[in-house]
Design an enzyme around this catalytic site. Structure first.
Site, PDB file in Angstrom:
ATOM      1  N   ASP A   1       0.877  -1.159   0.000  1.00  0.00           N
ATOM      2  CA  ASP A   1       0.000   0.000   0.000  1.00  0.00           C
ATOM      3  C   ASP A   1       0.926   1.224   0.000  1.00  0.00           C
ATOM      4  OD1 ASP A   1      -2.109   1.725  -0.008  1.00  0.00           O
ATOM      5  OD2 ASP A   1      -3.188   0.777   1.639  1.00  0.00           O
TER       6      ASP A   1
HETATM    7  C1  BGC Z   1      -5.111   3.127  -0.096  1.00  0.00           C
HETATM    8  C2  BGC Z   1      -5.135   2.100  -1.209  1.00  0.00           C
HETATM    9  C3  BGC Z   1      -4.964   2.790  -2.526  1.00  0.00           C
HETATM   10  C4  BGC Z   1      -3.654   3.545  -2.511  1.00  0.00           C
HETATM   11  C5  BGC Z   1      -3.324   4.252  -3.809  1.00  0.00           C
HETATM   12  C6  BGC Z   1      -3.938   4.071  -0.187  1.00  0.00           C
HETATM   13  O1  BGC Z   1      -4.154   5.165   0.627  1.00  0.00           O
HETATM   14  O2  BGC Z   1      -5.120   2.475   1.154  1.00  0.00           O
HETATM   15  O3  BGC Z   1      -6.348   1.384  -1.182  1.00  0.00           O
HETATM   16  O4  BGC Z   1      -5.021   1.874  -3.577  1.00  0.00           O
HETATM   17  O5  BGC Z   1      -3.729   4.519  -1.490  1.00  0.00           O
HETATM   18  O6  BGC Z   1      -4.140   5.333  -4.018  1.00  0.00           O
END
Ligand code: BGC
Length: 716
Positions: free
Chosen positions: A234
């Protein structure tokens, strides 16, 4: 040449710099490329409800073009509420097509974390409290996405069921609970869905950060599940070079644009050059990424055959409508209050801010630049046409300062890894204004033929980064509903939200409809249900307790707190808790009404004689006894009569959505395998079945069991 040999051949030709470029972000949503060898960047995008707007490569600033308007699909909860696996496949297919059409390689979806409590800020993205629903819905969804030469990236592995302190909270979960609840969806995604990518969660699991956990990624995902796909962190979920290198993580992504300083960039290169870490660790990661690229036809001999996709097409909007129609749940319909008859209507009132609100552009990383979104009032006006006057009153003020979360800096995401100050968002309504709006709504309600109240939550509450404190409706809505019901007891109440809300007026309202965030055609679908053009067929993929404090993890104080959260409730999540403990709930798991009625009969269950594999054949008949065509979601639960370990009173093991014309009946046949009877035995470290009796229950919800049969399994 055999793929694996071909991959190894490429890796051998690569310099360390080239390899390092591939395993970390080189833009906010892409990795580095190796042009010399024809290896492109891997381009990613959010998310589960549609392909997100384009950002500048290195800053969280939308690039401001008008060519990135996308189709907006129902949220994960809405999709799950359809209990329709064909719609899940369709949803994946059109979403994948949009991602490919926009030139993406990896779609950061679906979000499949367990809804452990009603309070998690991201519950609206997630599907269910029950792993069977998640498995059944996410597998075709993933396959649909990947038909388009785009990878699904199933997120967030694992036990990521709270937003507070999400970057650091250590979730302590025992092995049985992990295997029976929190891993199930991911396991199915890998084994049956063949998901090309997985995303690690921000939180820690049993002491290690998920994105770099050796226990989770190396021992479980790679060794036990034999996963050869790509594991992506993540954004900002990596906290150290050695742990990242030695874990099975393949790509480090971050929200910061100091790309060369990422843990798996220069710091890793240095450690390899000074002999602290072996280059072989990087080779494995690069191989996994090359395998992914080959699967997506980004490289290799089939490169020219890669699908091109398309986006924002009329067909996709139609798919969004088809899903939305089946996602709406009719919770209550006393005296057949719904559908509202269009004939003879002259003046109706729509009250409530969700009647006019657009939801697509908020919520966190799943936000979207939707090509359009039909809010309920528009849907209602469209369906009724010009001969009916539709009056609108807000009823209450949404005073929250969403700007505090979304427009603080360059964009919401630029500061998304910091804790959000909740007091900055939640703003108190001005008393005078509140009374004025209430009065206006009540006066209007007195004078019209029909009143439809449309309230619920919005993305100040269903929000990445913050959990809710309780299930109480914000903005004083309860009072507005009560007052409107007093002057018009026939008022239809619609709740639009991503998670359950308290409904203290539940007994007073004759008709209650629940709509999750249902995509670009949500308002159209809702109007069709209210006025009878569509027969509702959604059911709740989660329990609606009366209060959040009815939920065990909340009671135990093990939800939403910072630092460490122990999943002390173990398997007692959702109906596994409420049904076992016989806790009264507002609406139970699997509940949802139709404008017709269904009858269940002739349940038969027998153990098929095969010695090698357990197979129980179940059949039963469902009859539409009413005079409207409709769809029923028949649910099958299994209950272990006697077990040496604690087991929930029953567990969902299969469901079927059946379309029946008036008076039509159909026989449903279901084969149950080992999975339907086993539990995870911690000692043996595997799923086992204990011989003895099991009750097979079929019915319309977890608390509306219509037929039961007992079978006995011998020793296996
Ligand atoms: C989220 C993810 C997301 C990623 C990219 C993170 O803050 O937890 O679900 O895909 O950002 O935007």
């Amino acid at each position: 040449m055999e793929t694996e040999t071909w991959i190894q051949d490429i890796v051998k030709q690569m310099t360390l710099d080239e390899k390092i470029a591939m395993i970390h972000g080189a833009g906010l949503f892409r990795t580095g490329s190796v042009e010399r060898l024809g290896i492109p960047s891997l381009v990613m995008t959010d998310g589960p409800i549609g392909v997100r707007a384009e950002f500048e490569d290195k800053r969280w600033i939308p690039n401001g073009m008008t060519s990135d308007y996308a189709s907006y699909f129902p949220s994960g909860s809405a999709l799950a509420a359809t209990f329709n696996t064909e719609l899940a496949r369709l949803n994946g297919k059109v979403l994948g097509e949009e991602a490919r059409g926009r030139g993406k390689d990896v779609l950061l979806a679906p979000s499949i974390n367990i809804k452990r409590t009603p309070l998690c800020g991201r519950n609206f993205e997630y599907m269910s409290e029950d792993p069977k629903v998640i498995e059944e819905m996410c597998v075709p969804f993933i396959q649909g996405i990947q038909e388009n030469d785009v990878a699904a990236c199933v997120k967030h592995l694992a036990a990521n069921s709270q937003e507070n302190d999400r970057m650091a909270v250590d979730t302590i979960v025992d092995e049985r609970t992990l295997n029976e609840l929190y891993f199930k969806g991911f396991y199915a995604a890998v084994k049956e869905g063949n998901s090309y990518c997985l995303m690690g969660a921000y939180n820690k699991l049993n002491g290690e950060y998920c994105c770099t956990s050796r226990q989770l990624l190396n021992q479980v995902v790679r060794e036990k599940w034999n996963y050869d796909g790509t594991i992506i962190s993540d954004w900002g979920g990596v906290h150290g070079t050695v742990e990242a290198a030695e874990s099975s993580l393949d790509i480090e992504m971050d929200i910061h644009s100091d790309f060369d300083e990422h843990y798996m960039a220069n710091p890793l290169k240095e450690k390899i050059e000074n002999g602290e870490l072996s280059e072989g660790l990087v080779d494995k990661k690069v191989s996994n990424i090359l395998r992914l690229m080959k699967r997506l036809n980004m490289i290799g001999e089939d490169k020219g055959k890669r699908k091109s996709g398309t986006y924002s097409t009329v067909e996709h909007h139609q798919a969004a409508l088809d899903i939305a129609r089946e996602s709406i749940v009719l919770l209550k319909n006393e005296d057949s209050r719904l559908p509202i008859r269009k004939e003879g209507l002259r003046r109706i009132a729509v009250i409530g801010e969700n009647g006019i609100r657009i939801h697509s552009n908020k919520g966190g990383s799943s936000e979207l630049k939707a090509l359009y979104e039909t809010p309920p009032l528009l849907g209602i006006k469209k369906i009724l046409g010009g001969n009916v006057t539709v009056e609108y009153a807000k009823g209450y003020e949404v005073a929250d300062n969403l700007k505090a979360v979304y427009e603080d800096e360059e964009s919401w995401q630029a500061s998304s890894t910091q804790e959000v100050d909740i007091s900055k968002i939640r703003v108190k309504t001005d008393n005078k204004e509140r009374e004025r709006l209430l009065k206006e709504a009540v006066e209007l309600a007195k004078t019209v033929d029909e009143v439809i109240f449309i309230g619920g939550l919005n993305h100040a509450y269903d929000l990445e980064g913050i959990d809710r404190l309780n299930m109480v409706l914000p903005y004083g809505q309860d009072r507005v509903i009560e007052e409107v019901l007093k002057v018009n007891p026939n008022t239809v109440v619609v709740m639009c939200a991503g998670s359950p809300v308290e409904m203290p007026w539940q007994d007073k309202a004759k008709a209650i409809v629940f709509q999750y965030y249902a995509g670009m055609e949500g308002g159209t679908a809702l109007a069709e249900i209210l006025f009878g053009d569509t027969n509702p067929s959604g059911k709740l993929p989660e329990t609606f307790p009366y209060h959040a404090t009815d939920c065990l993890p909340v009671q135990l104080g093990e939800m939403g707190k910072p630092g460490k959260v122990t999943f002390k409730e173990k398997l007692k999540v959702g109906y596994r808790q409420y049904d076992t403990d016989k806790t009264e709930v507002a609406f139970c798991f699997g509940h949802g009404l139709s404008y017709t009625q269904f009858q269940y009969s002739d349940l038969k269950a027998y153990v098929s004689p095969s010695k090698e594999e357990i197979c129980v054949k179940v059949s039963f008949t469902v009859t539409n006894t009413g005079d409207r065509a409709g769809k029923e979601i028949a649910q099958l639960y299994v209950s272990d009569v006697e077990s040496s370990e604690w087991r929930p009173v029953h567990e969902l093991k299969a469901f079927r959505k059946i379309y029946l014309k008036p008076k039509e009946q159909k026989q449903v046949e279901i084969k149950l395998g080992k999975d339907a009877f086993s539990y995870y035995a911690q000692k043996q470290k595997q799923f086992i079945i204990e011989e003895g009796s099991f009750v097979i229950e079929v019915g319309a919800s977890s608390r509306d069991i219509r037929e039961r049969a007992t079978i006995t399994l011998g020793a296996f």
